[in-house]
Structure formats: C-alpha cells, structure tokens
Design an enzyme around this catalytic site. Sequence first.
Site, short mmCIF file in Angstrom:
data_model
loop_
_atom_site.label_atom_id
_atom_site.label_comp_id
_atom_site.label_asym_id
_atom_site.label_seq_id
_atom_site.Cartn_x
_atom_site.Cartn_y
_atom_site.Cartn_z
N HIS A 78 93.30 15.94 54.20
CA HIS A 78 92.37 17.01 54.58
C HIS A 78 93.04 18.07 55.45
O HIS A 78 92.54 19.18 55.56
CB HIS A 78 91.06 16.46 55.18
CG HIS A 78 91.09 16.02 56.61
ND1 HIS A 78 91.22 14.70 56.98
CD2 HIS A 78 90.97 16.72 57.76
CE1 HIS A 78 91.17 14.62 58.30
NE2 HIS A 78 91.02 15.82 58.80
N ASP A 215 93.87 9.19 52.96
CA ASP A 215 93.89 10.56 53.49
C ASP A 215 95.28 10.99 53.99
O ASP A 215 95.51 11.14 55.18
CB ASP A 215 92.85 10.65 54.63
CG ASP A 215 92.44 12.09 54.93
OD1 ASP A 215 93.16 13.01 54.52
OD2 ASP A 215 91.40 12.28 55.59
N SER A 618 93.70 14.43 63.77
CA SER A 618 93.90 14.12 62.35
C SER A 618 95.36 14.28 61.99
O SER A 618 95.97 15.29 62.33
CB SER A 618 93.06 15.04 61.48
OG SER A 618 91.79 14.49 61.35
N1 ARG Z 1 85.52 13.68 59.72
C1 ARG Z 1 86.90 14.03 59.67
C2 ARG Z 1 87.19 15.15 60.68
O1 ARG Z 1 86.41 15.56 61.45
C3 ARG Z 1 87.37 14.38 58.30
C4 ARG Z 1 86.81 15.62 57.71
C5 ARG Z 1 87.29 15.96 56.31
N2 ARG Z 1 86.63 15.19 55.30
C6 ARG Z 1 85.40 15.47 54.75
N3 ARG Z 1 84.93 14.63 53.85
N4 ARG Z 1 84.68 16.53 55.05
O2 ARG Z 1 87.81 16.12 60.58
N1 ASP Z 2 88.68 14.08 61.49
C1 ASP Z 2 89.09 14.66 62.75
C2 ASP Z 2 90.20 15.69 62.57
O1 ASP Z 2 90.26 16.33 61.53
C3 ASP Z 2 89.47 13.60 63.72
C4 ASP Z 2 88.29 13.16 64.52
O2 ASP Z 2 87.40 13.98 64.80
O3 ASP Z 2 88.30 12.00 64.92
O4 ASP Z 2 90.95 16.00 63.46
#
Ligand code: ARG
Ligand code: ASP
Length: 682
Positions: A78, A215, A618
């Site tokens: 991502h 990921d 991330s």
């Molecule tokens: N929750 C994670 C973060 O805050 C991954 C986000 C990307 N993935 C998604 N399915 N939207 O960034």
């Molecule tokens: N998914 C988040 C990021 O993209 C990490 C988190 O919020 O724990 O940095």
Amino acid sequence: MLLLALCAALPLLADEGMWLPNLIARRIDDMGAKGCRLSAEDIYSVNKASLKDAVVLFGSGCTGELVSPQGLLFTNHHCGYSYIQRHSSVEHDYLKDGFWAMSRDEELPNPGLTVSFLERMEDVTDVVLYGWEPSMGEEARDSVATANARRLEKEVSVPAKGLRASVEALYHANKYYLFVYRIYRDVRLVGAPPSSIGKFGGDTDNWMWPRHTGDFSIFRIYADADGNPADYSPDNVPYRPKKYFSISRAGVKEGDFTFVYGCPGSTREYVHSEEVRYIGEVSDPQKIALRTKRLDIQRKYMSQSQAVRIQYSAKNASVSNAWKKWQGESRGVARLGTVAAKQAYEKRFSAWAAGGPYDGLVERLGALYGRREPYYLAYEYFNETVRSMELLSLAWHVHGLLERGRDAGPMVKNFFKDYYEPIDRESLAAMLEAFRTNMPLDFQPEYFKSRLSECGSVDALVQDIYSRTIFTDRDAVASLGKGDMLRVESDPAYLLYKAFSDWMNSDIMPVLDSINKEIKTANRLYMKAQMEFEPERDFYPDANLTLRVAYGKVAGYSPADAVYYSPVSTLKGIMEKDNPDIFDYNIPQVLRDIYAAGGHEAQPVCFLATNHTTGGNSGSPVLNADGKLVGINFDRVWEGTMSDLQFDPDYCRNISLDVRYLLFVIKEIGHAEWLFAEMDMD
Ligand code: ARG
Ligand code: ASP
C-alpha cells in the site's frame, strides 16, 4: 503494602512508547530485560554503521528498509501502490497481476519518489532559542525559534549532496531537534505481488485480525558512481548502504521480543481530557456517521457494476480507512475511560500546581478547548461534506486553474475517468442534509440558508444544481477557457462551494487559528509541567514522522468476552477465506494450485505484536532480539487504534507481514529467486 501502593501509583507502561533512537541507551536495559540482545550503539550510532542506516522514510509518509548491499528495499504494497499503479495499463496491469523485474535493467524508475536516510539527529534547543528569554513572551519565542531554525537548516543542508536538514519541534516545542537526511531520488520498482495477494482482504479485512495480507513491494535505490544521490540516469548504479538488515527465517512465536524501527506520523498522548473527549465523543462519531452514509451510497452502486467498482475502489478505500480507524479509536477511549482518567490526573496536577507558575493551566486549557469546539467541528464538517464532494470540488478547481491562466484539460480528463454521477449526487444530498440538520443555524453560511429557503429542501437544491450546472458535461468543461470565467462564476456548483469556502475564511478560520495558537502555547507549558510533575517518568515525545524505536513482544489478544486471537496467521487461513465471487477474497489460481499440491498449510503469513505504532510506521522493519528482519509492519487492529491517544497493552497490537511469506511469494508467485542471491538470510 508499601510495594503495592507504589505499583498502583506508577502508570503501567508495558510496551508503550515510540522512543528517540539517539536516546535509546535510556531504554536498553528494559529492552534487554524483555529479551533484546543488542546494544544501544547497535541501534543508533553516529560513529559507526548501525541499524538506523538501514531504515528510510519512504516517499513522504511510509517507512522502508534496506535488505541487501545492492540497495534493495522492502516496504508495503500500500506504500508502493500509487507507483505500481502509474506503471499499469490495460496491457500491463501490474496492480492486478503483479510485477517482477527479472534483472536490473527491467527495474522501473519512479519520478518523484524519494527515500530519506537519517544521517544524524541532535538536540539543538539552545541554538533554536538563542536570543530569546521568557520575559520576551510567547510571540517572540515563536518568531525567534522559526528564524534560528531556518538559518540552521540552511547552514547544514547541502543540496548538491542531497543533504537536507530539518529542525523539528518535540515535546510540544519544549525541545527542538535537528534531523539531517540524505535523500535519494532514483528509486526503482523491482517487484510487487498481484493485488489479490498484496491487498488480500481489501477493506473488509483492513484494521482487522485474523489478517492474511501479503502487504509488501520491493524497490531498489540507485546512486551516482560515488554513491551520492542523483537524478534518474541509466548510468546510475545500485546504492551501497552503510548497513542493511539480515533476514531471519527462524520465525516468531508468542512471547518473542520484537522491535519496530520506523517513522510514526502523529500521536497526542499528553493532551487535555477535553481534547480527548472532543475526539472520542464528538468528532469521531460525527465523522463516522457522515462517512457511513457516503460508504453506503458507494457500496450500493459499486455492487451493481464492475466498472463503477473499479472507478471507486481507491476512493472507497481512502474513505473507509479512517472511518474504521475512528470507530476503534472512539470505542477504545470509551472502554479505557481515558477522559475520566485524564480528569483525575488533571485534578492531582492542579493540586500540585496551585500557587506555582502552572496554577490554573489545566483550567485554562479546558476553557480554550470549549471555545474551540464549535469552530473546529464546523471546520471538520466542511472537510467531510462540501469539500469532499466531487462535482463541487471540480468546479472550484477548474475556476482556480482558469484564473491562473492554466489549462484545465488534463485534470478534467482524469476527473471523469473515475466519476460516477449518481454516487456523487446522492452523496451531496446526504451531506448537505447532514450539514443542515447537525450544524447550528449560526454555523451555516448565509448563502446556503437562503438557497435552501428558495428551493424548499436539500433535495430540491441538489436537483437545481444538477439541472443547471455545466460541470456534469465533460466536453463542455474540457473546452472552458479564460473567456468563460463569468459563466463559471455564475455556475450553481461553483457558487455553493465558494459560499462555503468564503464562510470558512471569514467566519471560522480566523477564530479557529487564534484559539489554536493559544492552545499550542498552553500545551507547550502543560507538557513541560507534566514532566516536572512526574520527574521519575520517562516521557517519549509524540510522533511527528521522525525516526523512532518501539518494542514489545509477539502476542495475541482478546477483543471480546470469550474470544481469543492467537498471534500467527497461516496460508490455511487464506484458503479458508478464498472465494472467487468476493473481490477482496479472490486469490490467484496459482496460489490455489500450490496449496493443493500440499505441504504449505503451516506457511506463516502475518503476526501480531505489542509494538506501539501509528500511521507512517507502514513498511517499517520488524526485528527480532538480534536485530534481524522477521517482518514488515503494515497495520494495527482496530480495537487498539486509540493508541494515538492512550496505549492499552491489552488491546493495542501492530500487524506485520511475516518475512517468510514475502520470500514464499517472491519464489512461488514471482519466480524472482534471483533476488535471494543478494540477501543475507539465515
Ligand atoms: N489500515 C492501514 C493504514 O492505515 C492500511 C491502509 C491501506 N489498505 C486499505 N485496505 N485501505 O494505513
Ligand atoms: N496502516 C498504517 C500506515 O499506513 C499503519 C497504522 O496506522 O498502524 O502507516
């Protein structure tokens, strides 16, 4: 009894904290007691290569790590997503099918992508505040600090060598640190799994456990012949890092020590109870309700058409990501009783502060937050409603471009590629209706109120806008030029956006900005005072995208009564979720075949640990007791997302990709084993 009383008095800080690497010596005994076998110098040193030299800020909001002497780098799928997308077309759909360079010449350049290595960091508070003394007041403190910081940055930066210095405020500007980065700008895409692996589970599984997302994506940093940063050139050579991570294939099990080395973006651990109350009880619930409406509308149309699903997948993901996080945050602070706990703390603090320089400080802060609330809510409402509406924003941006004499063509083309009118139109009606009902009358723009009374209802207003606007007509919008200014300025979509924007600028922002300034100053004093109030406590600074170390252990958790989640997921779980009819769970056929051939049931995929992380972490390396790479951080569990405000060792878990799954995918799916030769694995 005495011991018990002492234990009760000290807050239990199990695994909480995002520590400054240059001060890690202060934590190294605790890390050692928890299983770490490294010295502080192994983790951070300015005299010799240390682990910090293998960690980078990837782009402007993720972390990445070096894994070979040839500049090979891992981050999340991502985090690489937009670059992978830019290389994708109908003929080469790298997002869908994955991408694997089979040799160096097949690696793909990514203009605009940079990675930043931290050369060093140091406390420069004295330099930044030189020439200021308390008698000069707060305004002066700000301007002296800004001027000194800019001067220092200029002195230390060497643009020709890619060296950029940046002074950052820590501890709510009680301290200033200089960070010197070396920024590389030839970063090439080496590999990415198909989205059905790299984004497996999509938004259904996002922020959730059990998780099975592969990921990761792989890049390589290039430098000029001397190893210095350079623009892209075919003559550049792979960058030779001072340090790279060895990979451990031994894996992890419950209880193992791990630490995360990366760039957490933003936390607010030391704020007043009123700020937490606003976030948990007002802002989050309001924004969740607004986004639920938009997501429902998107989902309805996305489930009816494949084309619409593709058009709205990225938009849907970004609306849904924060929506889910806020739910965990707001429930988390409610469950923890953060507001009441902070109020109790503030009471003790006030008693301590009475008669001294901090007398009345928490009361003043509380009052400031009270004054700010209606303005801040209006600002957030504007962002979540009018400002997020596609057609209105298009009208606004086209106007801006024409005004500056620029061609709106490319922007317009991009816009309509992913625009589905029924979604935007229904969303506009829902958002304006929410604005009308939830914002007090004196917090609504006059123009909006008068248009509403003219038209009779929100629906009629939206109907009127859509029947008269030019902005639904792709060709007409594309051919607009400077001469059409009058036409744009009388368009109902433009007028509505402009009315809200003008109202923000005249009625909301001036008040909000001035209260925020007062809050900032009060928070600086409050942070300083808290450190004096609890002199025995080791305070870590709130996150601000600067490099940090978080440590903890591999651990499951219990999200609800009678439920326990164990911390390791496997390929078996992917097969359990696999479903060709559900987009988020439709895995590549080759993965099914590999599994059917047998022997891979226990292949680890992801794991949970108690490391304190946040957005920006991330892509961060997850390391074992010897500093070897065992995983890549990519998410948290939603029940623990209040860790940005208060960490709870029972619920806060970071989610990492097991590096062995990455190796499995490189080999079995990508057939890119040529990359293994340069990695250091045991
Ligand atoms: N929750 C994670 C973060 O805050 C991954 C986000 C990307 N993935 C998604 N399915 N939207 O960034
Ligand atoms: N998914 C988040 C990021 O993209 C990490 C988190 O919020 O724990 O940095």
